[in-house]
Structures are given as C-alpha cells and as structure tokens.
Design an enzyme around this catalytic site. Structure first.
Site, mmCIF file in Angstrom:
data_model
loop_
_atom_site.group_PDB
_atom_site.id
_atom_site.type_symbol
_atom_site.label_atom_id
_atom_site.label_comp_id
_atom_site.label_asym_id
_atom_site.label_seq_id
_atom_site.Cartn_x
_atom_site.Cartn_y
_atom_site.Cartn_z
ATOM 1 C CG HIS A 86 -0.381 0.126 2.529
ATOM 2 N ND1 HIS A 86 -0.158 1.341 3.134
ATOM 3 C CD2 HIS A 86 0.032 -0.810 3.423
ATOM 4 C CE1 HIS A 86 0.359 1.147 4.343
ATOM 5 N NE2 HIS A 86 0.492 -0.146 4.539
ATOM 6 C CG ASP A 88 -2.985 3.892 2.647
ATOM 7 O OD1 ASP A 88 -2.551 2.882 2.036
ATOM 8 O OD2 ASP A 88 -3.684 3.809 3.677
ATOM 9 C CG ASP A 118 2.940 1.058 7.584
ATOM 10 O OD1 ASP A 118 2.472 0.244 6.776
ATOM 11 O OD2 ASP A 118 2.242 1.605 8.468
ATOM 12 C CD GLU A 152 -2.681 -1.338 5.878
ATOM 13 O OE1 GLU A 152 -2.628 -2.296 6.682
ATOM 14 O OE2 GLU A 152 -2.272 -0.187 6.170
ATOM 15 C CD GLU A 153 -1.488 2.622 7.656
ATOM 16 O OE1 GLU A 153 -2.101 2.205 8.661
ATOM 17 O OE2 GLU A 153 -0.305 2.344 7.426
ATOM 18 C CG HIS A 440 1.189 3.370 12.425
ATOM 19 N ND1 HIS A 440 -0.106 2.948 12.646
ATOM 20 C CD2 HIS A 440 1.485 2.943 11.174
ATOM 21 C CE1 HIS A 440 -0.550 2.307 11.590
ATOM 22 N NE2 HIS A 440 0.411 2.293 10.683
#
Length: 467
Positions: A86, A88, A118, A152-153, A440
């Site tokens: 992903h 995003d 990520d 995805e997030e 994150h």
C-alpha cells in the site's frame, strides 16, 4: 537457482531503488477528503499515479482501478502470486527529529521518513524484485502481480473495490509486517462508544477535550482545556502525576483557562505496550484536579476505571486473554472527544485466536452498559490463520533462510494486514524480527540493507513459485 544473478542485480540497482523510495515518500499520501476521481484525496492519488508511472517506465504492464488500486504485472500469463502493498500512510504526528516527515533522508544505514517502512519502501522493494526477474529474463510459466492500494490505513475499502472485480491469486503475500512469515493475525474490535449527560456550569471544569489521531495509533500528544483552576495547582498536580504516568504535562494559561498538553510516546495500536498513551495519561491527570463534581466528571471517572492508564491488555474491561499461537489480547484507547453534555470514544483491541464475540464483544458491551456507556459495535473481526505446513509457506521460509542464513519460522502479529481476509494470504517482510522501525510513530525508518535483502528474497520467491 538464480541466486547469484539476483543478488548481483539488486546490489547494482540499490541506489536507484533508494531514490525511488524517496520519490514516493516525499508525497503526503494520508487519507484526505474525496475529490472527483480521487477517492482518498489528492495525496493518495498522487502517490498511486507516481508509482504506476515508475513501474511503466521499467517496462511493466500497469492497470488503474478507478484510483483505488493500481496493479503491475510481470507477464500476461495466469497469475500465481499476488504481492499486496500500500501507498497510503498514517498522519505525520508529532516529535520528528531525524528529518521532516515527508523529506526522506538516508543516513547511518537507515532511510527516515513517513512511509519508508509502512509501506512504500517494501512496495518499491517488491517492484525491484520484479525488475530483477524481468531484466534477467528468468523464464516463468506464471504471472506475479504487484497490487498497490491506497486505503490500507483507514479500512481497506480500496481492496474491497479491487476484489469486487478481480479474484484472489492462489497465493498472496504482503510486505507489510516482519520476516520470517506472519501466518497468524489477531482479530479485532474497534470499540466505538458514547455517553450523554446533563451539562453543568460549575467551576472548575473541563471545557474541551478532543484527543487522538486515528483508531490504530496510540496517541503520543493530546490536549484539553480546563477553566477555574490556578496555575500553581495545575503545575503541582502535574509534578505529582508525572511520577506515576511517566507522561510530561505542559501548561499554558489563557486568562481563566488553561491548555493542558500531555506528551507521552506514540505507537502502533497493535503494540500499545511499546508506547505511553498520552490520552489515558491526560485523563489520569484531569481526574486528579479539584474539578467540581458533575455528571461529566463522574462519567470520565468511570471511563478511566474501565480503561485505566497503563492497562494495555483489557484487564479492567474483563477481556484479558491469550494463547500460544497468537499471544495476548492488546488494547489501545486511541480517540476521545468530550463536550459539556457527552462523549464519544474509540479503542482498538487486537484479539487472539481464542477470542470470539461472546468472550470479548459481549463482555465489553455489558461492562460499558453497566457504567452508562453505549458500545455501538455489533460484530468484531475474526482472527486469520494459514497452515504453516503448506508448500507456499515452506517456499517463503526457504527463500528467507537462503538469503539471511537465519532460521525461518511462522509468527503471529496483532496488526491486521491487507491479507487478513484472503484465504491463502500471509505477511512476509520487509523488516527483520528484531527491528523496531517506529511504524506509525515519529522518525519512522527502514534499514537500508533490510530493504535490499527483501528485494532479493522477493525475487527468489517469484522464481520459485512462478517458474
């Protein structure tokens, strides 16, 4: 087979791969409001457009599914393997020191920036694995497809859109976890709850509290506004409470009001124990202040009793549990908005294989109802598990062992990936088990050599599964 050629190719293209990762990581692709033709906003659209242009420039066939998902195909044969990544990212958040969030830099063997681990870094590593197989002209009898998502997030609605028109490949891996192979993912309960009460004008009181970034992020910094309390008292309580919570409290006076900022440590909601939740730390502090008794304070006290500061396993809610395969249940209180007449909050719980709606959802619902809160969830996400003895898993582990010299094994994780709802999907890479890449959090990074070896491993897997 082809190991020497793959290694030489990836090493020769290492710098180019890093430049392409930086190219994508300069784009702020967090979810933004819908615009026509841009289902997740301009940032995600730009990242997808850039990534597909990159793949097309390397000679791949691409396809764009309404700007939800883009795909990159190695050949025109039947697809045997999907690689699901992903583009995003979560919001930048606070506390960056190594670089600005969207100004990626390479230093000390790491690449820093939002999305480097990520999942833009692993997505580009996957693309370079495909480049290696293509440019080395390794013969394949099956296709591999790189699927690039953009939501995805925030719930994976992009992938739902894609699988509404395309079928799953017989095998799928997502480079959005850790090596060796994550074949077990916990279930989940994103508990959304509310409460209402009669407003009160009594002082001292909490005027405003609106905390948290996203449901799957442990808040690292949150604020509230209080009225009617002297600065000396606010600072005295802050000094006392900090000893217990390990949270730093900043106080800014604005007339009769004060802005209280709690600074803890952000983390991914799947590993809340690795952070220090500023939201629960702020509640702990506020409830130590000499606030006037009113329904708002009563409900906040009950809420903190249900999810107290430091409780990352759901003990107070009565749902602490675990098993040998998937580990312990985790809980992160991530979002809360409080007004003078009510509150709305959300917690993120990752639930092991032994969990179900009876021993988690119904227990939480009753506990909260007994204290005056309404839990609005009617279901929870089930856990995911793929047979560790399948040929697919064995092939992944063999490639991992061959390029790292480490023992391959199956792992469990709390974070749900793109493959959670796919029958034969696992997370595979792109970081080593011991690496904490601050996913994150502030100063997110990927280890350069881990991305390089990931590209080599992915290329080998393509050869082994698709020849």
């Amino acid at each position: 087979m082809y190991k020497k050629e793959i290694e030489e190719y990836i090493e020769a293209h290492k710098q180019e791969m890093l430049e392409d990762i930086c190219r994508l990581c300069r784009i702020n692709s967090e979810k933004m409001p819908y615009k026509e033709g841009m289902p997740f906003g301009p940032g995600a659209f730009e990242a997808l457009t850039e990534a597909l242009a990159m793949a097309e420039s390397y000679g791949f066939s691409i396809n764009n599914y309404d700007n939800y998902v883009g795909t990159v195909d190695l050949n025109d044969k039947d697809t045997q393997l999907d690689i699901l990544a992903h583009l995003d990212v979560v919001p930048a958040g606070e506390g960056w020191k190594e670089t600005e969030p969207f100004e990626p830099v390479v230093k000390n063997g790491k690449i820093f920036g939002r999305g480097t681990s990520d999942d833009k870094g692993p997505a580009v590593a996957s693309l370079y694995a495909m480049r290696a197989v293509k440019d080395l002209q390794i013969p394949l009898s099956k296709n591999v497809r790189l699927i690039l998502g953009t939501d995805e997030e925030c719930g994976s609605s992009d992938i739902a859109h894609y699988y509404a028109v395309e079928k799953e490949a017989p095998m799928t891996f997502s480079p959005d976890g850790a090596f060796p192979v994550v074949n077990t993912e916990k279930g989940g309960l994103n508990g959304h709850f509310t409460a209402e009460w009669e407003p009160s004008d009594k002082l001292p009181k909490i005027v405003e509290l609106d905390a948290g970034i996203k449901v799957n992020v442990v808040p690292g910094k949150v604020s509230a506004v209080v009225a009617g309390i002297e600065e000396t008292i606010l600072r005295k309580v802050a000094d006392e409470v900090e000893v217990t919570t390990k949270i730093r409290y900043e106080i800014k006076m604005e007339g009769e009001r004060a802005v209280i900022t709690a600074i803890g440590k952000g983390a991914h909601a799947s590993t809340p124990e690795e952070g220090n939740n500023a939201l629960t730390g702020l509640l702990y502090y506020l409830l130590k202040l000499p606030l006037a008794e009113c329904p708002q304070v009563t409900m906040l006290r009950r809420l903190h009793d249900l999810i107290p500061h430091g409780d990352t396993k759901g003990k107070a809610l009565g749902i602490a549990m675990g098993d040998e395969i998937s580990g312990d249940l985790t809980l992160a209180f991530s979002l809360l908005k409080v007004t003078d007449s009510g509150l709305e909050g959300t917690f993120d719980s990752r639930c092991p294989i032994c969990s179900n709606e009876e021993n988690v959802l119904q227990v939480v619902k009753k506990r909260m109802k007994d204290q005056g809160f309404t839990l609005h969830n009617d279901s929870m996400r089930p856990p995911h598990h793929v047979d560790p003895d399948s040929e697919f898993i064995k092939t992944l582990l063999n490639a991992y062992e061959g390029y790292t010299g480490r023992k391959g094994e199956c792992l469990s994780m709390g974070g749900g990936t793109y493959v959670h709802d796919l029958k034969n999907g696992v997370a595979f890479g792109a970081s080593m088990p011991e690496t904490d890449n601050r996913m994150h959090g502030a100063d997110e990074f990927a280890v350069v050599e881990e991305l390089v070896v990931s590209a080599k491993i992915f290329a080998q897997v393509i050869v082994d599964l698709c020849s």
